[in-house]
Design a protein around this motif. Sequence first.
Motif, mmCIF file in Angstrom:
data_model
loop_
_atom_site.group_PDB
_atom_site.id
_atom_site.type_symbol
_atom_site.label_atom_id
_atom_site.label_comp_id
_atom_site.label_asym_id
_atom_site.label_seq_id
_atom_site.Cartn_x
_atom_site.Cartn_y
_atom_site.Cartn_z
ATOM 1 N N UNK A 4 8.287 9.427 -12.619
ATOM 2 C CA UNK A 4 7.714 8.159 -11.932
ATOM 3 C C UNK A 4 7.500 8.077 -11.002
ATOM 4 N N UNK A 5 9.146 8.145 -9.819
ATOM 5 C CA UNK A 5 9.210 8.507 -8.945
ATOM 6 C C UNK A 5 8.966 9.513 -8.465
ATOM 7 N N UNK A 6 8.728 10.414 -8.885
ATOM 8 C CA UNK A 6 8.392 12.003 -8.314
ATOM 9 C C UNK A 6 7.308 12.407 -8.815
ATOM 10 N N UNK A 7 5.943 11.664 -9.491
ATOM 11 C CA UNK A 7 4.563 11.888 -9.378
ATOM 12 C C UNK A 7 4.173 10.723 -8.173
ATOM 13 N N UNK A 8 4.593 9.454 -7.783
ATOM 14 C CA UNK A 8 4.894 8.451 -6.749
ATOM 15 C C UNK A 8 4.777 9.032 -5.684
ATOM 16 N N UNK A 9 5.345 9.479 -5.098
ATOM 17 C CA UNK A 9 5.843 10.692 -4.065
ATOM 18 C C UNK A 9 4.579 11.724 -4.055
ATOM 19 N N UNK A 59 0.471 -1.046 0.189
ATOM 20 C CA UNK A 59 -0.168 0.060 0.109
ATOM 21 C C UNK A 59 0.967 1.020 0.247
ATOM 22 N N UNK A 60 2.328 1.066 0.292
ATOM 23 C CA UNK A 60 3.123 2.575 0.131
ATOM 24 C C UNK A 60 3.760 2.289 -0.429
ATOM 25 N N UNK A 61 3.848 1.434 -1.520
ATOM 26 C CA UNK A 61 4.705 1.361 -3.037
ATOM 27 C C UNK A 61 4.518 1.390 -3.724
ATOM 28 N N UNK A 62 4.925 1.807 -5.309
ATOM 29 C CA UNK A 62 4.606 1.128 -6.135
ATOM 30 C C UNK A 62 5.964 0.583 -6.921
ATOM 31 N N UNK A 63 5.067 0.090 -8.238
ATOM 32 C CA UNK A 63 6.121 -0.526 -9.429
ATOM 33 C C UNK A 63 6.702 0.418 -10.818
ATOM 34 N N UNK A 64 7.634 0.002 -11.344
ATOM 35 C CA UNK A 64 7.193 0.630 -12.544
ATOM 36 C C UNK A 64 7.489 -0.824 -13.351
ATOM 37 N N UNK A 114 1.975 11.515 -5.246
ATOM 38 C CA UNK A 114 0.326 10.445 -4.595
ATOM 39 C C UNK A 114 0.311 10.285 -3.245
ATOM 40 N N UNK A 115 1.496 10.305 -2.260
ATOM 41 C CA UNK A 115 1.452 10.086 -1.027
ATOM 42 C C UNK A 115 2.309 8.450 -0.630
ATOM 43 N N UNK A 116 2.573 8.099 -1.587
ATOM 44 C CA UNK A 116 3.814 7.131 -1.747
ATOM 45 C C UNK A 116 4.571 6.915 -1.165
ATOM 46 N N UNK A 117 5.636 5.959 -0.794
ATOM 47 C CA UNK A 117 6.828 6.333 -0.195
ATOM 48 C C UNK A 117 8.555 5.168 -0.503
ATOM 49 N N UNK A 118 7.811 4.696 -0.840
ATOM 50 C CA UNK A 118 8.726 3.572 -2.400
ATOM 51 C C UNK A 118 8.335 3.543 -3.676
ATOM 52 N N UNK A 119 9.562 3.598 -4.205
ATOM 53 C CA UNK A 119 9.198 2.769 -5.910
ATOM 54 C C UNK A 119 9.623 1.790 -6.221
ATOM 55 N N UNK A 120 9.808 1.105 -6.941
ATOM 56 C CA UNK A 120 10.906 -0.272 -7.404
ATOM 57 C C UNK A 120 10.559 -0.632 -8.840
ATOM 58 N N UNK A 121 11.656 -1.051 -9.060
ATOM 59 C CA UNK A 121 10.568 -1.866 -10.578
ATOM 60 C C UNK A 121 12.491 -2.927 -10.921
ATOM 61 N N UNK A 122 12.379 -4.076 -11.906
ATOM 62 C CA UNK A 122 12.621 -5.156 -12.093
ATOM 63 C C UNK A 122 13.677 -4.730 -13.272
ATOM 64 N N UNK A 123 14.989 -4.983 -13.400
ATOM 65 C CA UNK A 123 15.565 -5.010 -14.647
ATOM 66 C C UNK A 123 16.255 -6.465 -14.719
ATOM 67 N N UNK A 124 16.733 -6.869 -16.060
ATOM 68 C CA UNK A 124 17.113 -8.176 -16.452
ATOM 69 C C UNK A 124 18.773 -7.835 -15.999
ATOM 70 N N UNK A 125 19.222 -8.871 -15.269
ATOM 71 C CA UNK A 125 20.830 -8.883 -15.253
ATOM 72 C C UNK A 125 21.668 -8.482 -16.077
ATOM 73 N N UNK A 126 20.950 -8.940 -17.409
ATOM 74 C CA UNK A 126 22.393 -8.383 -18.646
ATOM 75 C C UNK A 126 22.121 -6.898 -19.155
ATOM 76 N N UNK A 127 20.723 -6.050 -18.017
ATOM 77 C CA UNK A 127 21.512 -5.111 -18.436
ATOM 78 C C UNK A 127 21.602 -4.025 -17.259
ATOM 79 N N UNK A 128 22.040 -2.931 -17.463
ATOM 80 C CA UNK A 128 24.035 -2.351 -16.644
ATOM 81 C C UNK A 128 22.651 -1.458 -15.484
ATOM 82 N N UNK A 129 21.393 -0.739 -16.078
ATOM 83 C CA UNK A 129 20.763 -0.020 -14.363
ATOM 84 C C UNK A 129 21.653 1.475 -14.558
ATOM 85 N N UNK A 130 21.626 2.026 -15.927
ATOM 86 C CA UNK A 130 22.939 3.197 -15.741
ATOM 87 C C UNK A 130 21.609 4.371 -16.247
#
Length: 155
Positions: free
Chosen positions: A76-81, A52-57, A83-99
């Motif tokens: 996305x993080x700014x809008x979630x904040x 209830x406090x977390x959103x996901x990309x 809206x009253x959420x305290x955390x936002x998460x997402x998943x990427x493949x291990x083959x992606x670098x996350x830059x």
Amino acid sequence: MELKEAQDYINTYHRHHKAAHRDKFRIAATIDGKVVGVVQVGRPVSRVLDDGNTLEVLRLCTTGEKDICSFLYSRAARIAKEMGYSKIITYILESENGASLKASGWTCEADGVGGSNWNTPSRPREMVTNQMSLFPEKQKYPINEKKQRWSKQLK
């Protein structure tokens, strides 16, 4: 951006996933009036993380223009904040670098998550190797490739 528009864009351009069916909100990035990226944000897919406090990309898709991924993650993080959420998460493949995530102030909180085969005797799934003809060399869901979970604290 309307849900149907976002889904059409993601289904056309995403490398290995279809668009999410539902979301809380979605935004588009444009350059000179042309959509160059879309992000869909919703409740976490994992029931454990859906507090209830977390959103996901759920999906982020661009046509490859520089800095658009970072821009969309930040917005996305700014809008979630807001809206009253305290955390936002997402998943990427291990083959992606996350830059793009690093550039947006996100941190990797878990390696080697997910990625297992969803086809089980109790819940058989037909694995289709190609999602759409636009990217025939990409698997629909990269089988057995683990993921990284990234997050950003909003409060």
